[in-house]
Design a protein around this motif. Sequence first.
Motif, PDB file in Angstrom:
ATOM      1  N   GLY A 226       0.950  -1.158   0.002  1.00 46.73           N
ATOM      2  CA  GLY A 226       0.044  -0.403  -0.203  1.00 46.73           C
ATOM      3  C   GLY A 226       0.733   1.328  -0.083  1.00 46.73           C
ATOM      4  N   LYS A 227       0.505   1.833   0.479  1.00 48.17           N
ATOM      5  CA  LYS A 227       1.197   3.428   0.857  1.00 48.17           C
ATOM      6  C   LYS A 227       2.090   3.752   1.987  1.00 48.17           C
ATOM      7  CE  LYS A 227      -0.372   5.107  -2.775  1.00 48.17           C
ATOM      8  NZ  LYS A 227       0.540   5.316  -4.070  1.00 48.17           N
ATOM      9  N   THR A 228       2.691   2.137   2.786  1.00 49.74           N
ATOM     10  CA  THR A 228       3.565   2.129   3.724  1.00 49.74           C
ATOM     11  C   THR A 228       4.450   2.371   3.940  1.00 49.74           C
ATOM     12  OG1 THR A 228       2.762  -0.183   4.176  1.00 49.74           O
ATOM     13  CG2 THR A 228       0.539   1.436   4.626  1.00 49.74           C
ATOM     14  N   ALA A 229       5.337   1.511   4.837  1.00 43.89           N
ATOM     15  CA  ALA A 229       7.184   1.685   4.386  1.00 43.89           C
ATOM     16  C   ALA A 229       7.527   0.438   4.179  1.00 43.89           C
ATOM     17  CB  ALA A 229       7.606   2.312   5.529  1.00 43.89           C
ATOM     18  N   ARG A 230       6.640  -0.658   4.499  1.00 47.82           N
ATOM     19  CA  ARG A 230       6.120  -1.757   4.505  1.00 47.82           C
ATOM     20  C   ARG A 230       6.268  -2.679   3.582  1.00 47.82           C
ATOM     21  NH1 ARG A 230       2.825  -4.718   8.642  1.00 47.82           N
ATOM     22  NH2 ARG A 230       0.568  -3.771   7.232  1.00 47.82           N
ATOM     23  N   LEU A 231       7.654  -3.319   3.070  1.00 50.74           N
ATOM     24  CA  LEU A 231       7.323  -3.765   2.016  1.00 50.74           C
ATOM     25  C   LEU A 231       7.886  -5.585   2.407  1.00 50.74           C
ATOM     26  CD1 LEU A 231      11.200  -2.054   0.768  1.00 50.74           C
ATOM     27  CD2 LEU A 231       8.182  -1.625  -0.399  1.00 50.74           C
ATOM     28  N   VAL A 232       7.443  -6.402   1.079  1.00 50.76           N
ATOM     29  CA  VAL A 232       7.868  -7.652   1.179  1.00 50.76           C
ATOM     30  C   VAL A 232       8.899  -7.794   0.235  1.00 50.76           C
ATOM     31  CG1 VAL A 232       7.139 -10.045   0.351  1.00 50.76           C
ATOM     32  CG2 VAL A 232       5.396  -8.743   1.892  1.00 50.76           C
ATOM     33  N   ALA A 233       9.776  -8.459   0.626  1.00 54.55           N
ATOM     34  CA  ALA A 233      11.214  -8.464  -0.225  1.00 54.55           C
ATOM     35  C   ALA A 233      11.459 -10.104  -0.893  1.00 54.55           C
ATOM     36  CB  ALA A 233      12.477  -8.335   0.308  1.00 54.55           C
ATOM     37  N   VAL A 234      11.608 -10.964  -2.192  1.00 54.98           N
ATOM     38  CA  VAL A 234      11.567 -11.834  -2.868  1.00 54.98           C
ATOM     39  C   VAL A 234      12.576 -11.961  -3.519  1.00 54.98           C
ATOM     40  CG1 VAL A 234       9.910 -13.860  -4.232  1.00 54.98           C
ATOM     41  CG2 VAL A 234       9.131 -11.874  -2.798  1.00 54.98           C
ATOM     42  N   LEU A 248       7.708 -14.417 -11.564  1.00 57.94           N
ATOM     43  CA  LEU A 248       7.575 -13.703 -10.572  1.00 57.94           C
ATOM     44  C   LEU A 248       7.798 -12.991 -10.292  1.00 57.94           C
ATOM     45  CD1 LEU A 248      10.678 -13.841  -8.201  1.00 57.94           C
ATOM     46  CD2 LEU A 248      11.586 -12.297  -9.981  1.00 57.94           C
ATOM     47  N   LEU A 249       6.981 -11.550 -11.074  1.00 55.36           N
ATOM     48  CA  LEU A 249       5.961  -9.941 -10.925  1.00 55.36           C
ATOM     49  C   LEU A 249       4.933 -11.138  -9.688  1.00 55.36           C
ATOM     50  CD1 LEU A 249       7.358  -7.744 -12.673  1.00 55.36           C
ATOM     51  CD2 LEU A 249       7.893  -7.802 -10.060  1.00 55.36           C
ATOM     52  N   LYS A 250       4.579 -11.810 -10.691  1.00 51.39           N
ATOM     53  CA  LYS A 250       3.026 -12.164 -10.246  1.00 51.39           C
ATOM     54  C   LYS A 250       2.842 -12.816  -8.846  1.00 51.39           C
ATOM     55  CE  LYS A 250      -0.900 -15.045 -12.503  1.00 51.39           C
ATOM     56  NZ  LYS A 250      -1.607 -15.962 -12.907  1.00 51.39           N
ATOM     57  N   PHE A 251       4.177 -13.567  -8.812  1.00 50.05           N
ATOM     58  CA  PHE A 251       4.141 -14.422  -7.317  1.00 50.05           C
ATOM     59  C   PHE A 251       4.565 -13.237  -6.141  1.00 50.05           C
ATOM     60  CE2 PHE A 251       7.381 -16.212  -4.284  1.00 50.05           C
ATOM     61  CZ  PHE A 251       6.315 -16.693  -3.501  1.00 50.05           C
ATOM     62  N   ALA A 252       5.223 -12.443  -6.458  1.00 48.20           N
ATOM     63  CA  ALA A 252       5.613 -11.695  -5.369  1.00 48.20           C
ATOM     64  C   ALA A 252       4.389 -11.025  -5.543  1.00 48.20           C
ATOM     65  CB  ALA A 252       7.106 -10.159  -5.928  1.00 48.20           C
ATOM     66  N   GLY A 253       3.540 -10.677  -6.161  1.00 51.90           N
ATOM     67  CA  GLY A 253       2.129  -9.760  -5.507  1.00 51.90           C
ATOM     68  C   GLY A 253       1.923 -10.268  -4.913  1.00 51.90           C
ATOM     69  N   SER A 254       1.767 -11.012  -4.763  1.00 54.24           N
ATOM     70  CA  SER A 254       0.667 -11.811  -4.521  1.00 54.24           C
ATOM     71  C   SER A 254       1.359 -12.604  -2.566  1.00 54.24           C
ATOM     72  CB  SER A 254       0.373 -14.132  -4.924  1.00 54.24           C
ATOM     73  OG  SER A 254       1.577 -14.415  -4.438  1.00 54.24           O
ATOM     74  N   CYS A 255       2.417 -11.924  -2.313  1.00 53.21           N
ATOM     75  CA  CYS A 255       2.899 -11.970  -1.137  1.00 53.21           C
ATOM     76  C   CYS A 255       2.230 -10.965  -0.033  1.00 53.21           C
ATOM     77  CB  CYS A 255       4.130 -12.269  -1.153  1.00 53.21           C
ATOM     78  SG  CYS A 255       4.657 -13.821  -1.729  1.00 53.21           S
ATOM     79  N   HIS A 256       2.039 -10.767   1.275  1.00 54.00           N
ATOM     80  CA  HIS A 256       1.343  -9.335   2.175  1.00 54.00           C
ATOM     81  C   HIS A 256       1.308  -9.587   3.403  1.00 54.00           C
ATOM     82  CE1 HIS A 256      -2.037 -11.573   2.479  1.00 54.00           C
ATOM     83  NE2 HIS A 256      -2.312 -12.408   0.826  1.00 54.00           N
ATOM     84  N   TYR A 257       1.299  -8.757   4.121  1.00 56.79           N
ATOM     85  CA  TYR A 257       1.484  -9.184   5.288  1.00 56.79           C
ATOM     86  C   TYR A 257      -0.197  -9.444   5.649  1.00 56.79           C
ATOM     87  CZ  TYR A 257       6.043  -6.828   6.444  1.00 56.79           C
ATOM     88  OH  TYR A 257       6.788  -6.557   6.027  1.00 56.79           O
ATOM     89  N   LYS A 258      -0.623  -9.960   6.997  1.00 56.18           N
ATOM     90  CA  LYS A 258      -1.576 -10.987   7.225  1.00 56.18           C
ATOM     91  C   LYS A 258      -2.339  -9.074   8.109  1.00 56.18           C
ATOM     92  CE  LYS A 258      -0.229 -15.566   8.162  1.00 56.18           C
ATOM     93  NZ  LYS A 258       0.270 -16.956   8.559  1.00 56.18           N
TER      94      LYS A 258
END
Length: 258
Positions: A226-234, A248-258
């Motif tokens: 979103g607009k937060t400072a949090r990232l998920v690195a893959v 790879l981008l499709k998989f990385a985009g499906s990763c998120h914080y619960k």
Amino acid sequence: MTDLKHLLDDAAGPEPATTDTDLDGDLARGHRAVRRRRLTGIAAGTVATAAVLGAAWSFLPGGTTADTTPQVAATTAKPSAEPSAKPSTKPSDMPPPPRSVPGPLPPKPAVPVALVPNTRPMPGKITCDLIPQGWSVDFTFPGTSEDWEQKELFDPKLENPGQYRENSTRIRVRQSEMRDEGHGLVPDKYSDTWAELPHVRAGSKEAVISTGTKEDGLREVHVRQGKTARLVAVMNYTPSLGWDEATLLKFAGSCHYK
């Protein structure tokens, strides 16, 4: 005056006769006397000179005696180097992937591994809605705190994975957060702000990806939440998936914080 001289001569008696032996003795005694005077003068001069030098040293600043102890030469400090220029942060300048380390890579499949829905949420704070078909998840905390989370996906059917290069058989999914340096948010491994970096789309999310071709899925992706400072690195450095950039981008985009 003449009468007085005669009287004295009569009182002293006649003058003794002088022989050659007497003359030689007188001459030798005279030479010895001259030598003694010369030696005495030299000694006196030496003592006087030493006294003058001693007086001179006593008036030198910082002590009364010259220091003759060998001294270690002081090391001259080298001028500090000019501050290095701000490092480039384009994705192409990121550290090389583990595949650059000598050793075999796992085989690339004839058909890329498909992405399928993940029906079992991953443990921890982060999960991915998609998963490589047939792959499993290791949940780890490699840092010193459980606030920093990482998990790795691997193929349990891959035979003897230890024979391959380190990290070349797994996908790493980890928690990350941009740091605020006063002029904008900066992701890890970069020094430019998020706004200054080139962006791609990972599903519905904004992301940055290390440089490569469209056919190259062996890359690293930072996906902003979103607009937060949090990232998920893959990080994907395993050829055994056979992925391209889009997968790879499709998989990385499906990763998120619960």
